[in-house]
Design an enzyme around this catalytic site. Structure first.
Site, PDB file in Angstrom:
ATOM      1  N   GLY A   4       0.762  -1.148   0.002  1.00 54.64           N
ATOM      2  CA  GLY A   4      -0.013   0.211   0.055  1.00 54.64           C
ATOM      3  C   GLY A   4       0.751   1.468  -0.026  1.00 54.64           C
ATOM      4  N   ARG A  31      -5.469   2.840 -15.795  1.00 55.18           N
ATOM      5  CA  ARG A  31      -5.705   3.581 -14.577  1.00 55.18           C
ATOM      6  C   ARG A  31      -6.316   4.930 -14.681  1.00 55.18           C
ATOM      7  NH1 ARG A  31      -2.435   5.245 -11.616  1.00 55.18           N
ATOM      8  NH2 ARG A  31      -3.404   4.482  -9.714  1.00 55.18           N
ATOM      9  N   TYR A  43      -9.429   4.673 -12.314  1.00 50.62           N
ATOM     10  CA  TYR A  43      -9.061   5.402 -10.790  1.00 50.62           C
ATOM     11  C   TYR A  43      -9.046   6.952 -10.753  1.00 50.62           C
ATOM     12  CZ  TYR A  43      -7.979   0.307 -10.469  1.00 50.62           C
ATOM     13  OH  TYR A  43      -7.648  -0.891 -10.458  1.00 50.62           O
ATOM     14  N   CYS A  50     -13.308   3.165 -28.697  1.00 50.20           N
ATOM     15  CA  CYS A  50     -14.488   3.839 -28.742  1.00 50.20           C
ATOM     16  C   CYS A  50     -15.047   4.033 -27.497  1.00 50.20           C
ATOM     17  CB  CYS A  50     -15.389   3.008 -29.591  1.00 50.20           C
ATOM     18  SG  CYS A  50     -14.438   2.838 -31.211  1.00 50.20           S
TER      19      CYS A  50
HETATM   20  N1  LLP Z   1      -1.665  -7.094  -0.536  1.00 47.26           N
HETATM   21  C1  LLP Z   1      -2.624  -7.135  -0.791  1.00 47.26           C
HETATM   22  C2  LLP Z   1      -3.436  -8.198  -0.277  1.00 47.26           C
HETATM   23  C3  LLP Z   1      -3.048  -6.298  -1.886  1.00 47.26           C
HETATM   24  O1  LLP Z   1      -4.521  -6.515  -2.218  1.00 47.26           O
HETATM   25  C4  LLP Z   1      -2.444  -5.353  -2.789  1.00 47.26           C
HETATM   26  C5  LLP Z   1      -3.128  -4.712  -3.748  1.00 47.26           C
HETATM   27  C6  LLP Z   1      -1.191  -5.375  -2.264  1.00 47.26           C
HETATM   28  C7  LLP Z   1      -0.526  -6.210  -1.312  1.00 47.26           C
HETATM   29  C8  LLP Z   1      -0.258  -4.275  -3.101  1.00 47.26           C
HETATM   30  O2  LLP Z   1      -0.621  -3.144  -2.806  1.00 47.26           O
HETATM   31  P1  LLP Z   1       0.585  -2.035  -3.354  1.00 47.26           P
HETATM   32  O3  LLP Z   1       1.669  -2.251  -2.541  1.00 47.26           O
HETATM   33  O4  LLP Z   1       0.585  -2.278  -4.784  1.00 47.26           O
HETATM   34  O5  LLP Z   1      -0.449  -0.748  -3.148  1.00 47.26           O
HETATM   35  N2  LLP Z   1      -5.093  -1.539 -10.015  1.00 47.26           N
HETATM   36  C9  LLP Z   1      -4.977  -0.535  -8.555  1.00 47.26           C
HETATM   37  C10 LLP Z   1      -4.325  -1.038  -7.447  1.00 47.26           C
HETATM   38  C11 LLP Z   1      -4.804  -2.375  -6.834  1.00 47.26           C
HETATM   39  C12 LLP Z   1      -4.414  -2.717  -5.696  1.00 47.26           C
HETATM   40  C13 LLP Z   1      -4.996  -4.044  -5.260  1.00 47.26           C
HETATM   41  N3  LLP Z   1      -4.388  -4.893  -3.989  1.00 47.26           N
HETATM   42  C14 LLP Z   1      -4.373   0.659  -9.141  1.00 47.26           C
HETATM   43  O6  LLP Z   1      -3.700   0.736 -10.392  1.00 47.26           O
HETATM   44  O7  LLP Z   1      -4.327   1.643  -8.475  1.00 47.26           O
END
Ligand code: LLP
Length: 429
Positions: free
Chosen positions: A239, A328, A332, A359
Site C-alpha cells: 500500500g 488507470r 481510478y 471507442c
Molecule cells: N497485498 C494485498 C493483499 C493487496 O490486495 C495488494 C493490492 C497489495 C498487497 C499491493 O498493494 P500496493 O503495494 O501495490 O499498493 N489496480 C490498482 C491497485 C490495486 C491494488 C490491489 N491490491 C491501481 O492501479 O491503483
C-alpha cells in the site's frame, strides 16, 4: 544513478535512449528500469532494518517473468493472488516457500496447486475459506499453513476502488471476530497450521497515519495470537504510495531524487522510522507486500501521437495507446505525467486532452492539462506506469498487447514480444 532523465535533449531510461526504443520496437511500448526496481526494493529492505522481516513483492503489480526473476535474485519473496501468479513465480525461479497466497476467492485447483508447491502461507479471507482449506488439505493428507486477514476498520484515505481496510470492504475478517476464529480453528481444524496474521488496508497510501493507526490497533491482537497459538509472522501488507504528479523542472526529470511534497509526506525512510520501533520487539517475522512502491515509478508507457484534432471546445491529441493498454486514468482517475521524448525547446504549453483510439469517452490519459507542445509523429512517455499497467491491459477493441522492455544500464531486452494479429485469435474455434 538515475532512472528516467533527459540527456542531450532526449529522454533516457538509465543509459538507453527511449526514442531509439520507440523507433526500433514500435509503440505502445512498456519500458522498465531494472535499476529503479532494485533501488526501491533495497531501500525498503534497508528501511526495515532492525526488524526480522521479508519483502514479499505483490506480483499483481507487474508480473512479467523478467521482473519477477530480477526480484527473486535479489532475495524477494512473493505475495500472489492466483494459481497463475504462483506458476509465474516458479517459472521465474522464485521459491514457493517464500510465497503467500492472498485473495477472497481461491478455487480448489488453486489451493491444491499451492499446497503441492509448498507455499509459506495461505492468507485466508473468511472462516468459510479456512474451513474449505482444512477440508482440501485433509483430503490430500497435508497440513495447510494459514494466516487470517484481519480487517482493522481503518480509513486508508485513498481512492474508493483501492481502499480495503474498512468494514464495508469485502476483504478480511472483522477485527472483533479474529480471536474467536483462531480459537475455533485451533480446536476444530486439524489440517490447518495457524502460522500468522495478515492485514492490508489499501493501496496508494500517501500519508503514514493510516499505517500507524492500523499497526497500533492490531498489536494487542497479534501479541495475544502469538501467545495463544504460537503464530510466527505478521504481514502488514503493501500500500505504500508513490508520487505520480511531478512537473518538469528545469527541463530534467529525475525520478531517483524526487522529494515528497507537503501533500505527500510519505517516504520509505519515514515508513521504516515509524514502523520499526513499533514492530521490533514483537518477536514476530514481519512480512511486507509492496507492489506499486517497487515497480510503479520504474516503468513508462511510450506512445506516438497520431493526430491532433481541434474541436470547438477542446484540442485532442490522439495517441496510439489506449485505455486497454493503461486503464488507470479511466478506472481510478489515475494521474500519469505525459512527457515528450524529445525535450521541448521552449517552455510553451497548451491545454489539451490526450486520448486513445478506443471507442469510449473514458479513453483518455489526461483532460484539460497544460502540456508542452507535441505534434503528430512525436512520441511521449506516460510516466509511472510500471505498476498496474501492463498487467491490467486487455485486448479490448481487438488491439494486440504491447511489448515490454527491461533496461539494465545500456542494455535493453525485450522481455515480452508485442502480440501479433494471429495471437489475437489464438485458441478461438
Ligand atoms: N497485498 C494485498 C493483499 C493487496 O490486495 C495488494 C493490492 C497489495 C498487497 C499491493 O498493494 P500496493 O503495494 O501495490 O499498493 N489496480 C490498482 C491497485 C490495486 C491494488 C490491489 N491490491 C491501481 O492501479 O491503483
Amino acid at each position: 544513478m538515475h532512472g528516467f532523465s533527459y540527456k542531450n535533449g532526449s529522454l533516457f531510461c538509465e543509459d538507453v535512449d527511449l526514442s531509439t526504443l520507440a523507433a526500433e520496437h514500435g509503440t505502445p511500448l512498456y519500458v522498465y528500469s531494472a535499476g529503479t526496481i532494485i533501488d526501491h526494493y533495497s531501500r525498503l529492505d534497508a528501511a526495515m532494518n532492525g526488524v526480522d522481516h521479508e519483502v514479499a513483492y505483490a506480483v499483481k503489480a507487474n508480473s512479467n517473468l523478467s521482473v519477477l526473476r530480477l526480484l527473486a535474485t535479489h532475495g524477494a519473496g512473493f505475495d500472489i493472488v492466483s494459481g497463475g501468479e504462483l506458476f509465474r513465480v516458479i517459472k521465474a525461479g522464485g521459491d514457493p516457500a517464500h510465497c503467500t497466497f492472498a485473495g477472497v476467492g481461491k478455487t480448489r485447483d488453486e489451493i491444491v496447486y499451492a499446497l503441492e508447491q509448498g507455499i509459506y502461507s495461505f492468507n485466508v479471507e473468511s472462516e468459510e475459506e479456512l474451513r474449505y482449506l482444512n477440508e482440501v488439505a485433509g483430503e490430500l493428507g497435508m497440513i495447510a499453513p494459514a494466516a487470517v486477514r484481519v480487517n482493522p476498520n481503518v480509513d486508508a484515505h485513498t481512492h474508493k476502488y483501492i481502499s480495503t481496510g474498512k468494514s464495508e470492504n469485502k476483504f478480511g475478517v472483522d477485527f472483533t471476530a479474529i480471536a474467536d476464529l483462531y480459537d475455533r480453528a485451533s480446536r476444530d481444524l486439524p489440517n490447518i497450521k495457524l502460522r500468522g496474521l495478515q492485514m492490508h488496508i489499501g493501496s496508494q497510501l500517501t500519508t503514514i497515519a493510516p499505517f500507524i493507526e492500523a499497526v497500533e490497533k492490531v498489536i494487542p491482537l497479534v501479541t495475544s495470537l502469538k501467545e495463544k497459538h504460537g503464530i510466527e509472522f505478521w504481514s502488514i501488507g503493501g500500500g505504500i504510495g508513490i508520487i505520480y504528479k511531478h512537473s518538469l523542472e528545469s527541463g530534467s526529470i529525475n525520478w531517483w531524487e524526487r522529494q515528497p511534497t507537503e501533500e505527500r509526506p510519505l517516504t520509505i525512510e519515514r515508513y521504516g522510522k515509524e514502523l520499526v520501533p513499533r514492530l521490533k520487539d514483537l518477536g514476530l517475522k514481519i512480512l511486507l507486500e509492496p507492489g506499486r512502491y517497487i515497480v510503479g515509478n520504474a516503468g513508462v508507457l511510450l506512445t506516438k501521437c497520431l493526430y491532433e484534432k481541434k474541436g470547438s471546445a477542446k484540442t485532442f491529441k490522439i495517441v496510439d495507446a489506449g485505455m486497454n493498454d493503461l486503464i488507470r486514468p479511466a478506472l481510478y482517475e489515475g494521474h500519469h505525467e505525459i512527457v515528450p521524448l524529445l525535450e521541448p525547446a521552449s517552455g510553451e504549453r497548451a491545454k489539451v486532452d490526450v486520448v486513445g483510439p478506443i471507442c469510449e469517452s473514458g479513453d483518455f490519459f489526461c483532460q484539460d492539462r497544460e502540456l508542452p507542445n507535441f505534434n503528430p509523429g512525436d512520441h511521449v512517455a506516460l510516466m509511472s506506469a510500471g505498476a498496474y499497467g501492463f498487467v491490467m491491459a486487455s485486448n479490448y477493441n481487438s488491439r494486440p498487447l504491447p511489448a515490454e522492455i527491461l533496461v539494465e544500464g545500456a542494455t535493453a531486452t525485450v522481455v515480452r514480444k508485442r502480440q501479433t494479429l494471429d495471437d489475437l485469435i489464438e485458441g478461438e474455434l
